[in-house]
Every structure is written in C-alpha cells, then in structure tokens.
Enzyme design. Structure first.
Site, PDB file in Angstrom:
ATOM      1  N   LYS A  45       0.828  -1.219   0.000  1.00 33.79           N
ATOM      2  CA  LYS A  45       0.000   0.000   0.000  1.00 33.79           C
ATOM      3  C   LYS A  45       0.856   1.259   0.000  1.00 33.79           C
ATOM      4  O   LYS A  45       0.335   2.356  -0.073  1.00 33.79           O
ATOM      5  CB  LYS A  45      -0.945  -0.006   1.217  1.00 33.79           C
ATOM      6  CG  LYS A  45      -1.974  -1.130   1.164  1.00 33.79           C
ATOM      7  CD  LYS A  45      -2.738  -1.281   2.462  1.00 33.79           C
ATOM      8  CE  LYS A  45      -3.793  -0.257   2.662  1.00 33.79           C
ATOM      9  NZ  LYS A  45      -4.601  -0.533   3.879  1.00 33.79           N
ATOM     10  N   LYS A  47       2.283   2.617   2.364  1.00 34.13           N
ATOM     11  CA  LYS A  47       2.002   3.438   3.550  1.00 34.13           C
ATOM     12  C   LYS A  47       3.011   3.115   4.642  1.00 34.13           C
ATOM     13  O   LYS A  47       3.246   1.955   4.967  1.00 34.13           O
ATOM     14  CB  LYS A  47       0.607   3.120   4.107  1.00 34.13           C
ATOM     15  CG  LYS A  47      -0.563   3.649   3.292  1.00 34.13           C
ATOM     16  CD  LYS A  47      -1.855   3.475   4.100  1.00 34.13           C
ATOM     17  CE  LYS A  47      -3.027   4.151   3.431  1.00 34.13           C
ATOM     18  NZ  LYS A  47      -4.257   4.126   4.266  1.00 34.13           N
TER      19      LYS A  47
HETATM   20  N1  C2G Z   1     -12.509   6.545   6.370  1.00 38.61           N
HETATM   21  C1  C2G Z   1     -13.658   7.338   6.437  1.00 38.61           C
HETATM   22  N2  C2G Z   1     -13.536   8.676   6.565  1.00 38.61           N
HETATM   23  C2  C2G Z   1     -12.312   9.259   6.642  1.00 38.61           C
HETATM   24  C3  C2G Z   1     -11.145   8.459   6.589  1.00 38.61           C
HETATM   25  C4  C2G Z   1     -11.269   7.096   6.458  1.00 38.61           C
HETATM   26  O1  C2G Z   1     -14.793   6.820   6.374  1.00 38.61           O
HETATM   27  N3  C2G Z   1     -12.240  10.615   6.767  1.00 38.61           N
HETATM   28  C5  C2G Z   1     -12.675   5.096   6.204  1.00 38.61           C
HETATM   29  C6  C2G Z   1     -12.064   4.583   4.909  1.00 38.61           C
HETATM   30  O2  C2G Z   1     -12.958   4.790   3.826  1.00 38.61           O
HETATM   31  C7  C2G Z   1     -11.866   3.098   5.232  1.00 38.61           C
HETATM   32  C8  C2G Z   1     -11.573   3.114   6.750  1.00 38.61           C
HETATM   33  O3  C2G Z   1     -12.007   4.408   7.236  1.00 38.61           O
HETATM   34  O4  C2G Z   1     -13.084   2.383   5.002  1.00 38.61           O
HETATM   35  C9  C2G Z   1     -10.104   2.917   7.045  1.00 38.61           C
HETATM   36  O5  C2G Z   1      -9.378   3.913   6.352  1.00 38.61           O
HETATM   37  P1  C2G Z   1      -7.820   3.633   6.043  1.00 38.61           P
HETATM   38  O6  C2G Z   1      -7.148   3.228   7.296  1.00 38.61           O
HETATM   39  O7  C2G Z   1      -7.316   4.765   5.224  1.00 38.61           O
HETATM   40  O8  C2G Z   1      -7.963   2.319   5.135  1.00 38.61           O
HETATM   41  P2  C2G Z   1      -7.370   2.064   3.676  1.00 38.61           P
HETATM   42  O9  C2G Z   1      -5.947   2.435   3.618  1.00 38.61           O
HETATM   43  O10 C2G Z   1      -8.339   2.661   2.731  1.00 38.61           O
HETATM   44  O11 C2G Z   1      -7.381   0.445   3.619  1.00 38.61           O
HETATM   45  O12 C2G Z   1      -8.179  -3.760   1.675  1.00 38.61           O
HETATM   46  C10 C2G Z   1      -8.718  -2.493   1.972  1.00 38.61           C
HETATM   47  C11 C2G Z   1      -7.683  -1.573   2.545  1.00 38.61           C
HETATM   48  O13 C2G Z   1      -6.995  -2.203   3.622  1.00 38.61           O
HETATM   49  C12 C2G Z   1      -8.358  -0.295   3.019  1.00 38.61           C
END
Ligand code: C2G
Length: 129
Positions: A45, A47
């Site tokens: 990712k 990250k």
């Molecule tokens: N999220 C949200 N609002 C935000 C930030 C994040 O609703 N302001 C939600 C994202 O849409 C996601 C969840 O919180 O559903 C987790 O966000 P992240 O940790 O950024 O996850 P991500 O990197 O998108 O990983 O296989 C799928 C991936 O692992 C998703």
C-alpha cells in the site's frame, strides 16, 4: 447474528475511522476489522505507519464497536475471510466504491460515505507545519 467485516490501516486513529466503525457495526451484531499489517502497508500500500500493527490493533480492540481484529496481509484474502468468519456484510468507505463488488456473490457489499475534512495524511501535514 449478522456478522460485518471491514478493512483498513487505521493509523493515527481519528473520528473519521470511528464514524466508519460505528456505522459498520450498526449494520449487524458483530464487527470484524481486518487490520493492515506493517508489511502489507509498506510493501503493497506504500504506507509507512506511525503506529505498529500491535499498537493499532490494541487501539481498535478498545473501541466499543469492534468485536474482533484480524490481520490483513494481502489484497486477495477477502473472499476467504468472508467464508472463514461467516460474514454477512462487507463494509468500506466510499473511496473504495465499486472496488469490492465481486464479494457480492458471497455477502452484502456496502460503501459508506467518508467523513469529510479528516484524514491521516491531513493530520500529518498539519502537524508538520
Ligand atoms: N474513512 C472514512 N472517513 C475518513 C477516513 C477514512 O470513512 N475521513 C474510512 C475509509 O474509507 C476506510 C476506513 O475508514 O473504510 C479505514 O481507512 P484507512 O485506514 O485509510 O484504510 P485504507 O488504507 O483505505 O485500507 O483492503 C482495503 C484496505 O486495507 C483499506
């Protein structure tokens, strides 16, 4: 017992994540969170997490909406997870809208509106100023 699953990195946990987890839990009775491992975050990712997997896991386990935290170590485990954990509903924020529709053969697929104005990237940027 309706079982829900969601996936994410959840680094620098913030109210946008909590809003997602609260609404995900409201779709069922039991919420599984598949938490991206440090390896998966970095290698797949791109990250670099501030908190380690264990630290992020401990924080998620402290949230009232979360019933179980499992590791997410690759993009391809979702089908198997849905079967293994008897999942009825797969939930993600709508930045992922459409990306996981293939799971609809196995369970409901729900994309919830993201919480505006907040993100881990924004937190890092603003703290850096
Ligand atoms: N999220 C949200 N609002 C935000 C930030 C994040 O609703 N302001 C939600 C994202 O849409 C996601 C969840 O919180 O559903 C987790 O966000 P992240 O940790 O950024 O996850 P991500 O990197 O998108 O990983 O296989 C799928 C991936 O692992 C998703």
């Amino acid at each position: 017992m309706r079982r829900v699953i969601t996936y994410g990195t959840f680094d620098l946990l913030h109210y946008g994540h909590i809003n997602l987890l609260r609404r995900a839990k409201a779709l069922g009775d039991y919420l599984v969170v598949a938490l991206s491992t440090d390896r998966f975050n970095w290698e797949d990712k791109g990250k670099k997490c501030y908190f380690t997997y264990e630290e992020r896991k401990a924080m998620l386990e402290a949230i009232r909406y979360v019933d179980l935290v499992i590791p997410e170590d690759n993009w391809a485990q979702k089908r198997a997870d849905v079967e293994e954990y008897n999942i009825d509903v797969f939930v993600m924020g709508d930045d992922w809208a459409g990306k996981f529709d293939f799971l609809s053969e196995q369970c409901e697929v729900v994309y919830l509106p993201r919480t505006p104005e907040i993100s881990t990237t924004k937190i890092k940027t603003e703290l850096h100023k």
